[in-house]
Design a protein around this motif. Structure first.
Motif, PDB file in Angstrom:
ATOM      1  N   GLU A  22       0.808  -1.222   0.000  1.00 18.23           N
ATOM      2  CA  GLU A  22       0.000   0.000   0.000  1.00 18.23           C
ATOM      3  C   GLU A  22       0.838   1.267   0.000  1.00 18.23           C
ATOM      4  O   GLU A  22       0.407   2.306  -0.498  1.00 18.23           O
ATOM      5  N   ASN A  23       2.042   1.194   0.598  1.00 21.66           N
ATOM      6  CA  ASN A  23       2.852   2.408   0.730  1.00 21.66           C
ATOM      7  C   ASN A  23       4.244   2.252   0.140  1.00 21.66           C
ATOM      8  O   ASN A  23       4.730   3.126  -0.578  1.00 21.66           O
ATOM      9  N   GLY A  24       4.913   1.160   0.441  1.00 18.81           N
ATOM     10  CA  GLY A  24       6.231   0.900  -0.125  1.00 18.81           C
ATOM     11  C   GLY A  24       7.404   1.295   0.745  1.00 18.81           C
ATOM     12  O   GLY A  24       8.500   0.772   0.611  1.00 18.81           O
ATOM     13  N   ARG A  25       7.186   2.240   1.681  1.00 22.91           N
ATOM     14  CA  ARG A  25       8.271   2.721   2.540  1.00 22.91           C
ATOM     15  C   ARG A  25       7.963   2.290   3.970  1.00 22.91           C
ATOM     16  O   ARG A  25       7.171   2.935   4.662  1.00 22.91           O
ATOM     17  N   VAL A  26       8.594   1.211   4.402  1.00 19.25           N
ATOM     18  CA  VAL A  26       8.194   0.551   5.647  1.00 19.25           C
ATOM     19  C   VAL A  26       9.397   0.329   6.550  1.00 19.25           C
ATOM     20  O   VAL A  26      10.452  -0.133   6.105  1.00 19.25           O
ATOM     21  N   ILE A  27       9.217   0.651   7.826  1.00 14.50           N
ATOM     22  CA  ILE A  27      10.193   0.362   8.880  1.00 14.50           C
ATOM     23  C   ILE A  27       9.539  -0.611   9.849  1.00 14.50           C
ATOM     24  O   ILE A  27       8.394  -0.393  10.282  1.00 14.50           O
ATOM     25  N   VAL A  28      10.257  -1.671  10.199  1.00 10.94           N
ATOM     26  CA  VAL A  28       9.722  -2.711  11.078  1.00 10.94           C
ATOM     27  C   VAL A  28      10.394  -2.618  12.440  1.00 10.94           C
ATOM     28  O   VAL A  28      11.619  -2.457  12.537  1.00 10.94           O
ATOM     29  N   THR A  29       9.594  -2.724  13.491  1.00  5.90           N
ATOM     30  CA  THR A  29      10.129  -2.732  14.851  1.00  5.90           C
ATOM     31  C   THR A  29       9.349  -3.749  15.668  1.00  5.90           C
ATOM     32  O   THR A  29       8.501  -4.458  15.154  1.00  5.90           O
ATOM     33  N   GLY A  30       9.652  -3.846  16.962  1.00  9.24           N
ATOM     34  CA  GLY A  30       8.899  -4.743  17.832  1.00  9.24           C
ATOM     35  C   GLY A  30       9.566  -6.090  18.032  1.00  9.24           C
ATOM     36  O   GLY A  30      10.713  -6.325  17.632  1.00  9.24           O
TER      37      GLY A  30
END
Length: 460
Positions: free
Chosen positions: A74-82
């Motif tokens: 949906e966006n393409g620019r993703v940062i993953v955390t957790g």
């Protein structure tokens, strides 16, 4: 000529998992807002999307991976955390385009990754406005209740759990900082504080229950001191919040909290993770096997505070669990008469020592036992709720409906025995035009089913 102030970059957030992860999301967004970012409610308007993942169970990991995939699509620019951020190789193997991957409660690393992906616009017209990181901050819960995280990590070594490897050993927050945050929440309109951690009863063990100064007096970093101080908070109108304790291991000092409930200082509710009752299963789980003493303590707690509600969760189908073990659990539940119960089928979790235990329980047996425990606990719940019919109970309002064709207004709330999202509701008729979300009102209970209560407001 008018000076055009640049638009700040926008951050979207997908927050998965437990309330502790939700608090992490709130802290990250609070810090980003202080750095000049604004929040986007959808993918389309976000310059970058944060996905705060859960990595406790394999099913939760799949949900996290699905959320990451959706955000990228949906966006393409993703940062993953957790929590699942500890498995960066797994995430990058499936989604090589993620911008960054950080682990649980690594706030600085997340903020740095956002700064790199979507640099904040520097403007003296905006950045000269002082912003404090320790303000009440961004809340992802409704205004009238909020989670208060008092520590991170856990010192237990339960065989089915990988929390210590995900979040580390117990690390308690300073009690004065916790109380300051709680006071700000209450002053900002929070009517219910939900105290959370991996092990609330162990609060302060790591710092040897050090004392801190709060309101010109010394308070220990200890669960009972914390509960007593939280019970003395009030807003500008003198209204005291409900204070609800979650994930309380039944250590001996928990007994000292029950009189505070009887005095009305804190909400008569304890969330205790018993997990099982059969001694052999508890031993395999590496849990304390003192189920008989727990029954005696439950009886004593109810003598001191008859309205205390006990919630717990249990794992069925643990490796080696026999039919006799499971029947022991059912019989124990008959004795314990817990108010709220959740059950989970055992799932192997990568990195958990329980995966290597012999005598795995077949999936069809897990399903059959899960159905039986849910039937048992639903019957207990129905009887306990039916006993409340005819009583007047305090209820906190979560939602107020629109008038129907007859002008009647309904509302949904919760009693003191019900935590948000995990327990039951109280459904109200004749709510009246003046009722507001967050109000705590007296309700005459008129009916009940297996999980919920039904009634009418007696006053607003």
């Amino acid at each position: 000529m008018a000076i055009e102030i640049p638009s700040p970059p926008k951050v979207g957030m997908v927050s998965l998992g437990c309330p502790k992860a939700l608090v992490d999301s709130e802290r990250i967004l609070t810090r980003l807002r202080a750095d000049g970012y604004t929040m986007s409610p959808d993918y389309a308007g976000a310059d970058v999307v944060l996905v705060n993942t859960c990595g406790f169970l394999d099913s939760a990991k799949e949900e996290s991976l699905s959320a990451i995939g959706e955000a990228i699509a949906e966006n393409g620019r993703v940062i993953v955390t957790g929590c699942m951020g500890n498995e960066a190789d797994v995430i990058r193997a499936r989604f090589p385009d993620v911008l960054a991957v950080t682990g649980a409660h690594q706030y600085e690393a997340v903020v740095e990754a956002v700064h790199e992906a979507a640099p904040p616009e520097i403007s003296p017209y905006v950045d000269l406005i002082p912003q404090a990181y320790d303000d009440a901050g961004v809340k992802l819960t409704p205004r009238h209740y909020g989670y208060l995280k008092i520590s991170e990590g856990c010192n237990h070594a339960c065989s089915f759990c990988i929390i210590p490897s995900l979040r580390g050993k117990l690390a308690s927050r300073r009690i004065d900082a916790v109380l300051r945050e709680a006071e700000k929440l209450v002053q900002a309109g929070t009517r219910e504080l939900l105290v959370i951690s991996q092990d609330t009863s162990a609060y302060g063990v790591d710092v040897r229950h050090e004392t801190r100064t709060w309101k010109d007096r010394e308070v220990r970093t200890h669960m009972t001191d914390l509960a007593r101080e939280l019970g003395q908070l009030s807003d500008s109108q003198g209204r005291k919040p409900w204070v609800r304790l979650h994930y309380v291991y039944p250590y001996p000092h928990v007994d000292a909290v029950i009189p505070l409930m009887a005095e009305g200082l804190i909400t008569p509710y304890l969330d205790i993770p018993f997990q099982h009752a059969a001694p052999s299963v508890l031993k395999s789980m590496k849990r304390p096997a003192n189920e008989a003493k727990v029954l005696d303590r439950l009886r004593k707690w109810r003598e001191i505070c008859p309205d205390i509600a006990i919630r717990s969760s249990f794992v069925v189908g643990f490796p080696g669990e026999t039919e006799a073990d499971f029947q022991y659990l059912l019989d124990w539940l008959d004795e314990a008469q817990l108010d709220r119960v959740g059950a989970f089928r055992f799932e192997p979790v990568e990195g958990a020592s329980a995966n290597d235990l012999p005598n795995a329980v077949p999936e069809e047996v897990k399903e059959e036992r899960y159905a039986r425990i849910m039937e048992k606990t639903a019957a207990i719940s129905a009887a306990k709720l039916q006993a409340k019919v005819g009583r007047i109970l305090p209820v906190i309002i979560d939602e107020v409906g629109e008038p129907d064709e007859d002008g009647d207004i309904g509302a949904t709330g919760r009693s003191q025995a019900d935590a948000p999202e995990i327990d039951g509701n109280v459904f109200l008729r004749g709510a009246g035009n003046d009722l507001q979300v967050g109000d705590i009102v007296d309700v005459l209970i008129e009916d009940a089913d297996e999980h919920d209560l039904y009634g009418a407001v007696t006053e607003v």
